[in-house]
Design an enzyme around this catalytic site. Structure first.
Site, PDB file in Angstrom:
ATOM      1  N   GLY A   1      -3.515  45.424 -14.405  1.00  0.00           N
ATOM      2  CA  GLY A   1      -3.941  45.752 -15.886  1.00  0.00           C
ATOM      3  C   GLY A   1      -4.627  46.786 -15.872  1.00  0.00           C
ATOM      4  O   GLY A   1      -4.294  47.803 -15.401  1.00  0.00           O
ATOM      5  N   CYS A   2      -5.733  47.025 -16.439  1.00  0.00           N
ATOM      6  CA  CYS A   2      -6.246  47.943 -16.925  1.00  0.00           C
ATOM      7  C   CYS A   2      -7.395  48.518 -15.384  1.00  0.00           C
ATOM      8  O   CYS A   2      -9.129  48.340 -15.996  1.00  0.00           O
ATOM      9  CB  CYS A   2      -7.043  48.104 -18.067  1.00  0.00           C
ATOM     10  SG  CYS A   2      -5.788  48.275 -19.192  1.00  0.00           S
ATOM     11  N   VAL A   3      -7.112  48.483 -14.184  1.00  0.00           N
ATOM     12  CA  VAL A   3      -7.934  48.290 -13.316  1.00  0.00           C
ATOM     13  C   VAL A   3      -7.757  48.857 -12.184  1.00  0.00           C
ATOM     14  O   VAL A   3      -5.944  49.458 -12.465  1.00  0.00           O
ATOM     15  CB  VAL A   3      -7.675  46.673 -12.286  1.00  0.00           C
ATOM     16  CG1 VAL A   3      -8.763  45.673 -13.455  1.00  0.00           C
ATOM     17  CG2 VAL A   3      -6.601  45.965 -12.192  1.00  0.00           C
TER      18      VAL A   3
ATOM     19  N   ALA B   1     -10.322  43.875 -18.013  1.00  0.00           N
ATOM     20  CA  ALA B   1     -10.550  44.204 -16.893  1.00  0.00           C
ATOM     21  C   ALA B   1     -12.151  43.904 -16.981  1.00  0.00           C
ATOM     22  O   ALA B   1     -12.834  44.128 -15.757  1.00  0.00           O
ATOM     23  CB  ALA B   1     -10.493  46.189 -16.834  1.00  0.00           C
TER      24      ALA B   1
END
Ligand code: SF4
Ligand code: SF4
Lengths: 111, 243, 518
Positions: A109-111, C244
């Site tokens: 993900g956005c990690v 996130a």
């Protein structure tokens, strides 16, 4: 794609070394994956890995880093339980690297 | 014979230019712009957009912010070209309007500026590795064509004069379908031949940036998507209702 | 992995002019390729599982369809004059020197095929105009270099015709998906949104547990029962944030900030487990259909929860989709309260409260931090905040100045609309692309190094989940602390004085003692 081989059993993994079937995981396999990642499994490493697996069992996802930190702080006290300490254990990121060793899918993900 | 050949080429060139450009503009106008994509910060209103477009077209604002050398040479070339074109209107208008008479001396100077600007741009294309990398044969040919048009024109003004009264007669004759003979000076023929070629190439080449800039959604859209619901394409809209 | 084999040493590159133009290094990045999506990941999005047999014909047809349906694409493919103004504007070119990462050269990878099949000159004199057949080599080049574009739009700021390479990259990725050559990272994630509701794949149960944990933490820290509500029908505000924020750091510290602001504002609000994702990777892969499907989840959640307002958390491209596209893709939102912006950014929300004097801050709580701000591409160049152009630059900075005593901007040509991408946007935030991510971050890292030297800056704030994740990976490589990247609302969270909190007592005591001294 490749596969890990431990004690005669074959465990397939994806391009990045994450198990495709999380059901085939065992501790020997974990040791082997860790070795490939240049990690020597200590008790602290196992604490993290076991916690990840328990959490995943319950929630079908790895825990947030913050939750992991909280848990480790409970277990080891403030010094050894912060984010930096976790990165010292798993240099490529506690979430991603520890998940690989724990046989869990990679959190993306956005990690 | 010569007159007929040039007359026919100019009719063809004019038709191709008008038809080709008209078709392209129609295509741009009729192609949907499904989403709002102005490059922000962008004006919030349509008059603001008009002002932004004016600054782009007249001052090359974005180019100025990007690269001062390209801006300088490019701007000189385009402004000079505009003056030169204005100056050439006198070959098509009888009587010649006062304003065009005033433009004449500037137009002559502009001829030099135009060629100088082009040569500077060409030099950059050859010398700067990044720009050399992105240049293809057509980019060099286009510059060659424009430089040749400029130099042949200047040659007639300053070196080998031609009978401009007869040239004007020829073009007025073309416009009124009453053909008049074209002087047969070689420089003039080269100049006119290349201009006709340019007109024909225009709608098939990167010269489409001229109409294109007005249709560029990143520049011509107002930043008002929260104020007014934007519907740019029937297809997206239909899918939105379905859901 | 790519990162391991690279010889690039970030520490050797952190000093210097952020915008220094490198020498051309032809072919330097030809080997950079993301993993290809598996058949299942492709099919979930309506794409063929693997490269179809007649891919060439299908790709050309798709290109034709896209050009017919996008004025931008048509005008951009026709209008480039090869002036070269954009050649030094892409951070990936600045970081790699690979000429195919110059925006115009990247466009040309698609343009040469467009010319060949759709223009008269390309059909009859291809050599003259650089037209080329669509071969397997060209397709490989596409796959590599259209995944070295973060769709940041920096090039479009400088192009005299506003040519936006992001639009070209999106089209190219759409074509590749259509013929069965998708990117694993983005497509897998879109699939998770459809199945579970968010990029990370956090099920509702995990969300609930995470939020409950945060409630405990905040109450312990402040003594105030700040709530983190989930799926509460009838709440006034639906807060949609990148997943996130429920998972990573420093994202989560920002999330705590949102909750404290909502609490202090006294509004009723909720998250949604169905729309537990603000991000929309449909945009990255250039698929309007998938982007619309993701966007419509937000409409549905808002309607079902019966909220009156829609607020978005800190996420760059999510804000672009929300601000610029949401109403078009999933509107109209006529059931919401029209007196508020639809949608509203959390920074607008917080800043309004600051302007109205409704929030109190103890800035000294951030005194250990000397701060700068990284403008995220999609916020800076593809959206707005507030009611004036450029509000997207002013509002986050106003919040930071209200919460921190030491704020310094980076060099003027590296911020606002000139901002440099973090290097991980546009679907590139995946480990196998670490090499290009590291190199693409170089211009920003140099700008940061400069303010660190000039003003002793220690931290950088951002309002984008991707920026935060990318920076926490690349900062240590460039010699900065991993935790020097912070959320804007983390700064808010640190400094805010909640009514009735432990901090309020200290704050009032300190104020009293100052008053007595006077
Ligand atoms: S959009 Fe950004 S990443 Fe893509 S080519 Fe332009 S400057 Fe480079
Ligand atoms: S700035 Fe625009 S016109 Fe100039 S080369 Fe780049 S894309 Fe083409």
């Amino acid at each position: 794609m490749g596969a890990y081989e431990v004690n005669g059993t074959v465990a397939e993994h994806d391009e990045e070394g994450y198990l495709t079937d999380i059901g085939v995981w065992n501790t020997d396999l974990a040791d082997m994956i860790a070795k490939a990642e240049n990690i020597d499994m200590s008790d602290a490493h196992w604490e993290v890995v076991n916690f990840l697996r328990e959490y995943y069992e319950e929630y079908q996802i790895a825990p947030a880093v913050r939750i992991l930190v909280k848990e480790m702080t409970k277990k080891f006290g403030k010094e050894k339980g912060d984010q930096k300490a976790l990165y010292a254990l798993f240099p490529y990121g506690p979430a991603k690297q520890a998940c690989k060793i724990a046989g869990l899918p990679k959190p993306t993900g956005c990690v | 014979m010569l007159t007929t050949a040039f007359a026919l080429s100019f009719y063809t060139a004019a038709l191709v230019l008008a038809g080709g450009l008209g078709y392209r503009i129609w295509l741009y106008a009729s192609t949907p712009a499904p989403l709002k994509i102005p490059t922000t910060p962008a004006p919030l209103t349509h008059s603001g957009v008009a002002a932004r477009m004016f600054r782009e077209v007249v001052f090359f604002q974005s180019l100025f912010n990007a690269n001062k050398w390209i801006w300088l040479f490019g701007w000189i070339f385009h402004m000079a070209l505009a003056l030169v074109v204005l100056r050439h209107l006198r070959y098509f208008l009888q009587p010649v309007p006062e304003i065009l008479v005033l433009v004449q001396p500037f137009g002559e100077l502009a001829g030099f500026a135009m060629v100088a600007g082009l040569i500077a741009l060409w030099a950059r294309r050859l010398i700067v590795p990044r720009i050399r990398y992105i240049s293809g044969p057509s980019d060099h040919l286009m510059l060659a064509l424009l430089v040749a048009i400029g130099i042949s024109g200047l040659t007639m003004t300053y070196v080998a004069h031609t009978d401009i009264v007869a040239v004007k007669g020829f073009f007025l004759g073309l416009m009124y379908f009453n053909w008049q003979p074209l002087p047969s000076d070689p420089v003039l023929l080269v100049h006119l031949g290349l201009v006709a070629a340019l007109m024909i190439i225009f709608p098939f080449s990167k010269l489409l940036h001229a109409p294109g800039v007005f249709f560029s959604p990143t520049r011509n859209q107002a930043d008002d998507s929260r104020e007014h619901r934007y519907v740019g394409s029937a297809r997206l809209e239909a899918m939105s209702r379905k859901a | 992995m790519a990162a391991a084999t690279s010889t690039f040493k970030p520490m050797d590159h952190v000093h210097g002019d952020p915008l220094e133009i490198p020498e051309l290094a032809c072919g330097a990045m030809a080997g950079s390729k993301p993993y290809v999506a598996a058949p299942g990941q492709q099919e979930a999005l309506g794409f063929p599982g693997e490269l179809v047999e007649n891919w060439q014909e299908k790709a050309i047809n798709r290109l034709g369809e896209l050009v017919d349906n996008s004025r931008a694409l048509r005008v951009f493919l026709d209008s480039c004059v090869k002036c070269g103004a954009c050649t030094d504007k892409c951070h990936y070119f600045l970081g790699t020197g690979d000429p195919k990462n110059m925006p115009v050269a990247r466009q040309d990878l698609l343009r040469k095929v467009y010319r060949r099949y759709f223009t008269w000159s390309g059909k009859y004199v291809p050599w003259l105009v650089g037209a080329q057949d669509l071969t397997k080599d060209v397709l490989d080049d596409w796959y590599s270099h259209f995944h070295q574009c973060s769709q940041c739009r920096r090039c479009s700021v400088y192009c005299p015709y506003g040519i936006d390479t992001a639009e070209i990259s999106m089209a190219a990725r759409d074509i590749m998906d259509t013929v069965g050559l998708g990117q694993k990272y983005s497509n897998e994630i879109i699939g998770k949104v459809f199945n579970i509701g968010n990029n990370l794949g956090l099920p509702a149960k995990a969300l609930k547990a995470t939020l409950a944990g945060l409630e405990e933490d905040v109450e312990e820290e402040t003594g105030v029962p700040v709530r983190f509500p989930l799926d509460e029908k009838g709440a006034d505000i639906l807060l949609v944030t990148p997943s996130a924020d429920f998972f990573a750091s420093p994202h989560m510290e920002g999330l705590i900030g949102y909750a404290k602001v909502m609490h202090e504002a006294g509004v009723s609000w909720t998250f949604s487990s169905y729309a537990s994702e603000a991000a929309n990777f449909g945009m990255f892969v250039g698929s309007q259909e998938n982007m619309q499907k993701v966007a419509q989840r937000i409409h549905k959640a808002a309607e079902e929860l019966g909220v009156k307002r829609l607020v978005f958390g800190e996420c760059g491209h999510a804000w672009r989709v929300a601000y610029s596209f949401l109403d078009t893709l999933a509107g109209p939102f006529d059931f919401l309260d029209q007196n508020y912006p639809i949608p509203q950014h959390i920074c607008e929300f917080t800043n309004d409260l600051i302007d109205q004097g409704k929030l109190r801050f103890d800035k000294s709580r951030n005194d250990a931090i000397r701060l700068t701000f990284h403008d995220s591409c999609n916020v800076a160049r593809a959206s707005r905040m507030g009611d004036k152009p450029g509000g997207q630059f002013e509002i986050p900075r106003a919040i930071l100045r209200a919460t921190c005593n030491h704020f310094y901007d980076m060099a003027a040509d590296t911020i606002h609309e000139h901002t440099l991408c973090c290097g991980g946007g546009g679907g590139l935030l995946t480990d196998e692309l670490m090499d290009v991510r590291l190199k693409g971050a170089q211009p920003r890292m140099r700008a940061l190094q400069q303010v660190a030297e000039d003003h002793g800056v220690t931290h950088m704030a951002a309002i984008c989940a991707i920026c935060k994740a990318q920076f926490s990976k690349v900062l240590p490589q460039y010699g900065f602390d991993m935790e020097s990247i912070v959320s804007v609302h983390q700064m808010v969270s640190n400094a805010i004085i909640l009514t009735g909190s432990i901090q309020e007592q200290d704050y009032e005591a300190a104020r009293l003692s100052v008053l007595q001294e006077v």
